[in-house]
Design a protein around this motif. Sequence first.
Motif, PDB file in Angstrom:
ATOM      1  N   GLN A 497      58.610 -30.953  59.570  1.00  0.00           N
ATOM      2  CA  GLN A 497      59.009 -31.260  58.222  1.00  0.00           C
ATOM      3  C   GLN A 497      60.061 -30.469  57.985  1.00  0.00           C
ATOM      4  O   GLN A 497      60.944 -30.840  57.016  1.00  0.00           O
ATOM      5  N   ASP A 498      60.533 -29.280  58.770  1.00  0.00           N
ATOM      6  CA  ASP A 498      61.634 -28.340  58.412  1.00  0.00           C
ATOM      7  C   ASP A 498      62.733 -28.396  59.263  1.00  0.00           C
ATOM      8  O   ASP A 498      63.766 -27.853  59.213  1.00  0.00           O
ATOM      9  N   PHE A 499      62.713 -29.359  60.212  1.00  0.00           N
ATOM     10  CA  PHE A 499      63.728 -29.633  61.010  1.00  0.00           C
ATOM     11  C   PHE A 499      63.895 -31.237  61.446  1.00  0.00           C
ATOM     12  O   PHE A 499      63.145 -31.920  61.036  1.00  0.00           O
ATOM     13  N   VAL A 500      65.022 -31.505  62.337  1.00  0.00           N
ATOM     14  CA  VAL A 500      65.104 -32.835  62.393  1.00  0.00           C
ATOM     15  C   VAL A 500      65.100 -33.239  63.992  1.00  0.00           C
ATOM     16  O   VAL A 500      66.100 -33.036  64.589  1.00  0.00           O
ATOM     17  N   PRO A 501      63.822 -33.678  64.490  1.00  0.00           N
ATOM     18  CA  PRO A 501      63.927 -33.906  65.723  1.00  0.00           C
ATOM     19  C   PRO A 501      64.313 -35.086  66.338  1.00  0.00           C
ATOM     20  O   PRO A 501      64.907 -35.884  65.594  1.00  0.00           O
ATOM     21  N   VAL A 503      62.749 -37.706  67.624  1.00  0.00           N
ATOM     22  CA  VAL A 503      61.885 -38.643  67.299  1.00  0.00           C
ATOM     23  C   VAL A 503      61.546 -38.655  65.681  1.00  0.00           C
ATOM     24  O   VAL A 503      61.234 -37.752  65.187  1.00  0.00           O
ATOM     25  N   GLN A 504      61.674 -40.078  65.400  1.00  0.00           N
ATOM     26  CA  GLN A 504      61.268 -40.082  63.881  1.00  0.00           C
ATOM     27  C   GLN A 504      59.971 -40.686  63.773  1.00  0.00           C
ATOM     28  O   GLN A 504      59.711 -41.817  64.623  1.00  0.00           O
ATOM     29  N   CYS A 505      59.288 -40.730  62.686  1.00  0.00           N
ATOM     30  CA  CYS A 505      58.024 -41.380  62.389  1.00  0.00           C
ATOM     31  C   CYS A 505      57.885 -41.613  61.111  1.00  0.00           C
ATOM     32  O   CYS A 505      58.357 -41.055  60.069  1.00  0.00           O
ATOM     33  N   LYS A 506      57.172 -42.931  60.919  1.00  0.00           N
ATOM     34  CA  LYS A 506      56.756 -43.368  59.328  1.00  0.00           C
ATOM     35  C   LYS A 506      55.447 -44.002  59.717  1.00  0.00           C
ATOM     36  O   LYS A 506      55.056 -44.781  60.783  1.00  0.00           O
ATOM     37  N   THR A 600      46.979 -37.027  56.638  1.00  0.00           N
ATOM     38  CA  THR A 600      47.650 -35.836  56.601  1.00  0.00           C
ATOM     39  C   THR A 600      48.409 -35.281  57.532  1.00  0.00           C
ATOM     40  O   THR A 600      49.372 -34.822  57.391  1.00  0.00           O
ATOM     41  N   SER A 601      48.606 -36.105  58.999  1.00  0.00           N
ATOM     42  CA  SER A 601      49.525 -35.766  59.916  1.00  0.00           C
ATOM     43  C   SER A 601      49.456 -36.763  60.878  1.00  0.00           C
ATOM     44  O   SER A 601      48.352 -37.420  61.030  1.00  0.00           O
ATOM     45  N   VAL A 602      50.473 -36.979  61.475  1.00  0.00           N
ATOM     46  CA  VAL A 602      50.774 -37.793  62.680  1.00  0.00           C
ATOM     47  C   VAL A 602      51.118 -36.860  63.880  1.00  0.00           C
ATOM     48  O   VAL A 602      52.154 -36.224  63.777  1.00  0.00           O
ATOM     49  N   ASP A 603      50.334 -37.001  64.899  1.00  0.00           N
ATOM     50  CA  ASP A 603      50.902 -35.933  66.229  1.00  0.00           C
ATOM     51  C   ASP A 603      51.240 -36.648  67.248  1.00  0.00           C
ATOM     52  O   ASP A 603      50.435 -37.487  67.772  1.00  0.00           O
ATOM     53  N   GLY A 621      52.818 -38.840  55.869  1.00  0.00           N
ATOM     54  CA  GLY A 621      52.975 -40.165  56.603  1.00  0.00           C
ATOM     55  C   GLY A 621      54.456 -40.258  57.235  1.00  0.00           C
ATOM     56  O   GLY A 621      54.906 -41.233  57.498  1.00  0.00           O
ATOM     57  N   GLY A 622      54.837 -39.117  57.861  1.00  0.00           N
ATOM     58  CA  GLY A 622      55.939 -38.945  58.669  1.00  0.00           C
ATOM     59  C   GLY A 622      57.255 -38.517  57.699  1.00  0.00           C
ATOM     60  O   GLY A 622      56.926 -37.981  56.612  1.00  0.00           O
ATOM     61  N   GLY A 623      58.390 -38.329  58.367  1.00  0.00           N
ATOM     62  CA  GLY A 623      59.519 -37.872  57.459  1.00  0.00           C
ATOM     63  C   GLY A 623      59.918 -36.379  57.948  1.00  0.00           C
ATOM     64  O   GLY A 623      58.979 -35.602  58.298  1.00  0.00           O
TER      65      GLY A 623
END
Length: 1048
Positions: A497-501, A503-506, A600-603, A621-623
């Motif tokens: 949540q604090d950087f831009v990897p 892989v994007q997830c939604k 709560t989280s997607v791993d 839910g991602g982002g």
Amino acid sequence: MNKHLNLVPALVVVFYELDWDEPQWKEKQSECATRVEIVRQSLQGRNTKVAVVLIQKKTPLPPGEDVTASERAAALCNACELSGKSLFVLPHTDHLVGYIIRLENAFYEHAQTYYYTEIRRVKSHKEFLNKTTHQLLFVRHQFKIAFFSELKQDTQNALKNYRTAYNLVHELRAHETNILEIKTMAGFINYKICRLCFQHNTPLDAIAQFRKHIDLCKKKIGSAELSFEHAAWMSKQFQAFGDLFDEAIKLGLTAIQTQNPGFYYQQAAYYAQERKQLTKTLCNHEASVMYPNPDPLETQTGVLDFYGQRSWRQGILSFDLSDPEKEKVGILAIQLKERSVVHSEIIITLLSNAVAQFKKYKCPRMKSHLMVQMGEEYFYAKDYTKALKLLDYVMCDYRSEGWWTLLTSILTTALKCSYLMAQLKDYITYSLELLGRASTLKDDQKSRIEKNLINVLMNESPDPEPDCDVLAVKTAQKLWSDRISLAGSNVFTIGVQDFVPFVQCKAKFHAPSFHVDVPVRFDIYLKADCPHPIRFSKLCVSFNNQEYNQFCVIEEATKASEVLENLTQGKMCLVPGKTRKFLFKFVAKTEDVGKKIEITSVDLVLGHETGRCVVLSWQGGGGDAASSQEALQASRSFRRRPKLPDNELHWDSIVIQASTMIISRVPNISVCLRHDPPALTNEMYCLVVTVESHEKTQIRDVKLTAGLKPGQDANLTQKTHVSLHGTELCDESYPALLTDIPVGDLNPGEPLEKMIYVRCGTVGSRMFLVYVSYLINTTIEDKEIVCKCHKDETVTIETVFPFDVAVKFVSTKFEHLERVYADIPFLLMTDLLSASPWALTIVSSELQLAPSMTAVDQLESQVDKVVLQTGESASECFCLRCPSVGNVEGGVATGHYIISWKRTSAMGNVPVISTVITLPHVIVENIPLHVNADLPSFGRVRESLPVKYHLQNKTNLVQDVEISVEPSDAFMFSGLKQIRLRILPGTEQEMLYNFYPLMAGYQQLPCLHVNLLRFPHFTNQLLRRFIPTSIFVKPQGRLVDDTSIAAA
């Protein structure tokens, strides 16, 4: 400067203990004179002032009174060759502080005199100078005058002379041989000018002077081989001015965002960086080059004679180089010395000062920019820990503001630091972000980073990062080898949540709510931004209810070496630029009905347990750090999206929906409400609830909740009562809502009827709720569950008054009374007007009199069993009397009127409602005389009409009464036309008259006039309230005979 600041004094004071009455005066005088002479000998050739202070134990007498003191003072001055103004006395008494202050002022005047003399001496020398041949001396003498003025504390003249000296410096002819000396002197004088401007609180003058100084000197570089010296000098100028500016602020000067010391420290750091670059270029001698011997930078005295001159050619004013070889050796010595300077330390100190200033003046972007430079400088200084700490701190700002190019540059430096320190987690994190969409690196660079990342995940050493120090790389390779051999935790969880990897997830639920008998479905969308396809090993979703986590896991058994193999196959592969969708479903638990289920989280797991695992964890839910900004830009963009194949989605069109609500199964029953509105106040209003099941199987544990819907006005809750029994009236103990009334089980198609009785104590609208819940077994995804279903119906019922009651007081003549008279009968009339749309039956009525009221006759209900339709009214009349009660403020209470009623249509067992009407208070007055008349109900023409008047004395006094009868055209009468009489207290007097009617019809009786001598306010108008004023007179009758009948 050192000579006049530390070596040559302006005033020397000799302290000597000597009282005026000293017995050995001659010897002491001689000793004091000797001491003064020794001081003079040591200052031979100087104009330093000498003074003597006699420390005495006794308090001196006022001047002129002590003759001995005057004589001995003159003698001491002659012996010491001093003027009288240079001899002082310091008595060691209680007023010591006062004497010390006076001495201080006197010494200050002597010192000023000395510096004034020195200035005049320098000016006299200056008059003999010639500008053509003595340019350097002009500068020297002008500087001396300014310096002495400053010591004299005459700062205005000092500033003026420093400015003149500064202009003279720049008039000197500059050459490579003297350029350093000119710049050095210009720097000294500029410092003095700026310092004095700040002291005079003219900061704009100081800034203008400094800018002028920099503009004049920045191109005076001098020898190209020593250009780093010029950069160092420029850096020092900016640093010195920054220090002066900061010192002035501490003393009260106000700075602003656009003009503060931070800019000068920043520029000083810039020139220090330039010095470092020039040193790398000019001082890159081979290791074989030795430092010259003897040292050309050393002098015999260890110091230079004049600032800014070269040690190997001091005092040479010629522009020609007399010894080029010596010049060459000197330059080499300076270059070799420069190599030993730790430039990074200087740069970091200056940048740190600048950051502190920009932080103080709230310039966040300048602060971040300089912190990046500090981080890079720490990197060059091989202090990678501090470099990483600083760079990591500023990355957040650049991410949040979307400065992707700057962020990429910082990340690249941070990646080098983490590699050189073999920091696994940091290395992986920065690699993930440099491969992502926020990175502006070229594809070949990204490919290299991706390859290194895969190596790290396979527990191998990555390739070295470019542009790193060779020795540092060798150390890092050894550290990486140690990391591989060490057994430890190989799983790294990274919150994205604090950087831009890369892989994007939604995550997106199919609906905002799901019924409990329907599977919960949601999709996880993944998109890779790296240059090459990549395979992940596991995808798992976590919820606020952890029992669902086990149903939302995708896992594929792979080897560590297969991360980049067979990438176009398998469900666990992500192809760059393609959106991948994964569908999950699970059955919600019945306990979660009415609750929100949140992701709560997607791993996402990259790598394998045999090598290293990286768990990318998205909150909610991602982002990531860039998602919100990208979503905002997408919503504002009018650009048409390109058309994609049917099975693909535009990433920007996918909206995150990370939560859903579990709601109860849709009920399959009907709830019908039957009633006869409106409700009447306080009646037991019947609400018939009919429940019918349309389910295919039996429903169990049917429960009914009925009553006032919660959330309405609290007053309504207190005045509304619900019961299941209509035969009893509800009281205050009954609730406003009956909850969970057990009804039993219901078979398909079976109706159930339940009567609810509501009593509303106030008028107005109320919303009533009928809520039916039941249990039913159902099967979902081959799993049988027990569902709790419910259905509710609401109905708004208006409550109205059943009738309006009007009450009025009238006299026995049916005239309206605003007040009644004590012991005089009056009439109470009640009028019931039906306001109900339904027929009402008045069961009975009752008049409950207050103690202050009595009934004249029997009080009986006159409306028993009366049925009133809408708009109909029923009236009653009661004759009452109020005994004398004195003067009561607000009137006398009458009592209560109780009406017992119910709906005509109500069943026999429905209780009767009693409505209590509080009767109005009435004002009671006492009258002195009451008159009433006895007369027939009608008269006949030419027939005698007897009338008897009764006069009652209502007071405790004997009443003198004058009575007169006024004749009338319609009557003749016999009796006393005018009389005066006395009526004793509490007695009655009768007056008898015979009236003889002359005309038929409704006729005015002869008017009776009563005058009370004791009560003049008793008027005939009041009298007419009690006695009749007119009577109906019938015509005279005829004898009926047969002839007249026949004629008729």
